[in-house]
Design a protein around this motif. Structure first.
Motif, short mmCIF file in Angstrom:
data_model
loop_
_atom_site.label_atom_id
_atom_site.label_comp_id
_atom_site.label_asym_id
_atom_site.label_seq_id
_atom_site.Cartn_x
_atom_site.Cartn_y
_atom_site.Cartn_z
N PHE A 84 -7.47 -5.78 -9.70
CA PHE A 84 -6.13 -6.18 -10.15
C PHE A 84 -5.60 -7.31 -9.28
N THR A 85 -4.90 -8.22 -9.94
CA THR A 85 -4.39 -9.38 -9.22
C THR A 85 -2.96 -9.69 -9.68
N LEU A 86 -2.24 -10.44 -8.88
CA LEU A 86 -0.86 -10.76 -9.24
C LEU A 86 -0.82 -11.73 -10.42
N THR A 87 0.25 -11.68 -11.18
CA THR A 87 0.50 -12.68 -12.22
C THR A 87 1.52 -13.69 -11.67
N ARG A 88 1.78 -14.72 -12.44
CA ARG A 88 2.79 -15.70 -12.01
C ARG A 88 4.12 -15.00 -11.76
N LEU A 89 4.49 -14.10 -12.66
CA LEU A 89 5.78 -13.39 -12.54
C LEU A 89 5.86 -12.63 -11.22
N SER A 90 4.82 -11.84 -10.92
CA SER A 90 4.91 -11.03 -9.70
C SER A 90 4.79 -11.90 -8.45
N ARG A 91 3.96 -12.95 -8.51
CA ARG A 91 3.82 -13.80 -7.34
C ARG A 91 5.13 -14.52 -7.02
N LEU A 92 5.80 -15.01 -8.05
CA LEU A 92 7.04 -15.76 -7.83
C LEU A 92 8.21 -14.87 -7.44
N PHE A 93 8.36 -13.75 -8.19
CA PHE A 93 9.64 -13.03 -8.10
C PHE A 93 9.57 -11.64 -7.47
N LEU A 94 8.35 -11.11 -7.28
CA LEU A 94 8.27 -9.71 -6.86
C LEU A 94 7.72 -9.50 -5.46
N LEU A 95 7.35 -10.55 -4.77
CA LEU A 95 6.85 -10.38 -3.41
C LEU A 95 8.00 -10.44 -2.42
N VAL A 96 8.07 -9.43 -1.55
CA VAL A 96 9.07 -9.48 -0.48
C VAL A 96 8.85 -10.76 0.31
N GLY A 97 9.93 -11.47 0.57
CA GLY A 97 9.82 -12.65 1.43
C GLY A 97 9.46 -13.93 0.70
N SER A 98 9.12 -13.85 -0.60
CA SER A 98 8.86 -15.12 -1.30
C SER A 98 10.20 -15.80 -1.57
N PRO A 99 10.22 -17.13 -1.66
CA PRO A 99 11.52 -17.82 -1.73
C PRO A 99 12.37 -17.40 -2.93
N LEU A 100 11.74 -16.98 -4.03
CA LEU A 100 12.50 -16.60 -5.21
C LEU A 100 12.52 -15.08 -5.42
N SER A 101 12.18 -14.33 -4.38
CA SER A 101 12.06 -12.88 -4.52
C SER A 101 13.34 -12.23 -5.05
N GLN A 102 13.18 -11.29 -5.96
CA GLN A 102 14.31 -10.54 -6.51
C GLN A 102 14.26 -9.09 -6.04
N ARG A 103 13.54 -8.85 -4.96
CA ARG A 103 13.29 -7.47 -4.56
C ARG A 103 14.53 -6.71 -4.12
N SER A 104 15.48 -7.36 -3.45
CA SER A 104 16.69 -6.64 -3.07
C SER A 104 17.49 -6.29 -4.31
N MET A 105 17.53 -7.21 -5.26
CA MET A 105 18.22 -6.92 -6.52
C MET A 105 17.59 -5.71 -7.21
N LEU A 106 16.25 -5.65 -7.23
CA LEU A 106 15.58 -4.51 -7.86
C LEU A 106 15.91 -3.21 -7.12
N ARG A 107 15.94 -3.27 -5.79
CA ARG A 107 16.26 -2.05 -5.03
C ARG A 107 17.67 -1.58 -5.34
N TYR A 108 18.57 -2.53 -5.49
CA TYR A 108 19.95 -2.15 -5.80
C TYR A 108 20.04 -1.56 -7.20
N LEU A 109 19.38 -2.20 -8.15
CA LEU A 109 19.40 -1.68 -9.53
C LEU A 109 18.77 -0.29 -9.59
N ALA A 110 17.66 -0.11 -8.86
CA ALA A 110 16.95 1.18 -8.88
C ALA A 110 17.77 2.28 -8.21
N GLY A 111 18.65 1.90 -7.30
CA GLY A 111 19.44 2.87 -6.55
C GLY A 111 20.80 3.10 -7.20
N THR A 112 21.82 2.48 -6.64
CA THR A 112 23.19 2.76 -7.08
C THR A 112 23.39 2.51 -8.57
#
Ligand code: SAM
Length: 346
Positions: A84-112
């Motif tokens: 399994f390998t990353l897609t453009r979507l996951s490489r751009l937006f889903l890696l912690v620390g990548s310039p366009l990462s949305q990971r904190s937004m996902l954590r917030y949506l998944a939580g509160t």
């Protein structure tokens, strides 16, 4: 007779299973699946080792992620199934620390946000937020619940900051803002949008006005790169404290938190604080005339029911609210995404 290929039936099934899609995304993110795949393709056993998870569960999660386009399956070399390998979507937006990462937004949506959505029935019945049931905080003050701990405050600020990595430049270049010498981002949170504004207009003076606790958190946790133009942080209550005098006031995702009366009060205060030639830059999702769409903005309105006192609004509503505060010359520009930009001048 039924027809499983019926378009309405398929749409219904998509909607009914929508929460599962979010859950796959949230869980894969939370387990660190995307970081595990960042160095290169891996077979299931190696991913399971990296995550400390079961091979069976990991394989099924990876397959689901592949089905959703979050990862891609390639023929494996070892006989252990696909790699399994990353897609453009996951490489751009889903890696912690990548310039366009949305990971904190996902954590917030998944939580509160997800916990509040679990109480949607109560919110619809009672017409108000459900923090007591959702997160055990009995208050009707949205930001008392949202900022119920310093960890939650920091996560909320990081989550909202993620948006600006994608939208910041679009929002700030939708109109020519170079003529505004003093700019204040009211309710500007971490200062990410203000910082982007200062980089674009280094000779302007840019400030963020937000609550004292948010300002202290922004100062402590959101360090700016050396060499970035400075921005000022001002703490206070935008319903009560004096607001700074500015040529341009930015209000991004602030009005949608509040009732019409509260929003009018805030805009009135801004109208009085600003000079004669001052202007307002509103950044919000905008409902189509009559408020029938777009669907995601209507879902955001329900989030506002669950988490704030507000809702999304139409252009006509924003135009009228701005005009009532003296900002009568109104223009709207799209960004290509859910958030739009409106400039209202006196
Ligand atoms: N503008 C930022 C953005 O779009 O990323 C943050 C938007 S957030 C939905 C609303 C902001 O308003 C928060 O940063 C919150 O702390 C601030 N806020 C809420 N009530 C406030 C008050 N009474 N005085 C000052 N700021 C307030």
């Amino acid at each position: 007779a039924g027809d499983p290929g019926d378009g309405d039936f398929r749409l219904l099934m998509d909607y009914a299973h929508g929460f599962m899609v979010s859950q796959v995304l949230f869980t894969a993110s939370d387990l660190g699946l995307f970081e595990a795949l960042a160095p290169g393709p891996l077979e299931t056993a190696a991913v399971a080792r990296a995550l400390g998870s079961s091979p069976r569960g990991t394989r099924l999660l990876l397959d689901a992620c592949a089905g959703l386009g979050l990862v891609r399956a390639e023929p494996g070399r070892g006989g252990g199934g696909p790699a399994f390998t990353l897609t453009r979507l996951s490489r751009l937006f889903l890696l912690v620390g990548s310039p366009l990462s949305q990971r904190s937004m996902l954590r917030y949506l998944a939580g509160t946000t997800a916990r509040c959505w679990g109480e949607l029935g109560g919110a619809v019945r009672e017409g108000r937020s459900q923090y007591a049931r959702a997160v055990g905080v009995a208050t009707r003050e949205p930001f008392v619940a949202i900022y119920r701990s310093s960890a939650e405050r920091l996560l909320f600020m990081r989550a909202l900051q993620d948006t600006w990595s994608v939208y910041g430049a679009r929002v700030l270049t939708a109109f020519d803002l170079s003529g505004f010498r003093v700019i204040c981002d009211v309710g500007g949170g971490s200062g990410a949008l203000a910082a982007a504004c200062a980089r674009l207009h280094p000779t302007s003076s840019v400030s963020v006005f937000d609550t004292h606790d948010v300002i202290a958190t922004a100062r402590a946790h959101f360090r700016r790169p050396r060499g970035d133009p400075p921005i000022r942080f001002l703490g206070g209550d935008f319903f009560r404290s004096p607001l700074p005098r500015a040529d341009l006031y930015i209000l991004a995702r602030v009005l949608h938190d509040w009732t019409d009366a509260d929003a009018a009060r805030l805009l009135g205060r801004i109208g009085r604080a600003g000079g004669r030639g001052s202007a307002l830059l509103l950044v919000e999702a905008v409902l189509t005339p009559g408020g029938r769409g777009p669907a995601r903005a209507l879902l955001l309105s329900l989030t506002m029911l669950l988490q704030t006192r507000g809702r999304e609004r139409t252009e006509a509503e924003f135009r009228a609210m701005a005009a009532a505060a003296g900002f009568t010359r109104f223009q709207r520009r799209p960004t290509g995404g859910d958030l739009e930009v409106m400039l209202a001048r006196k």
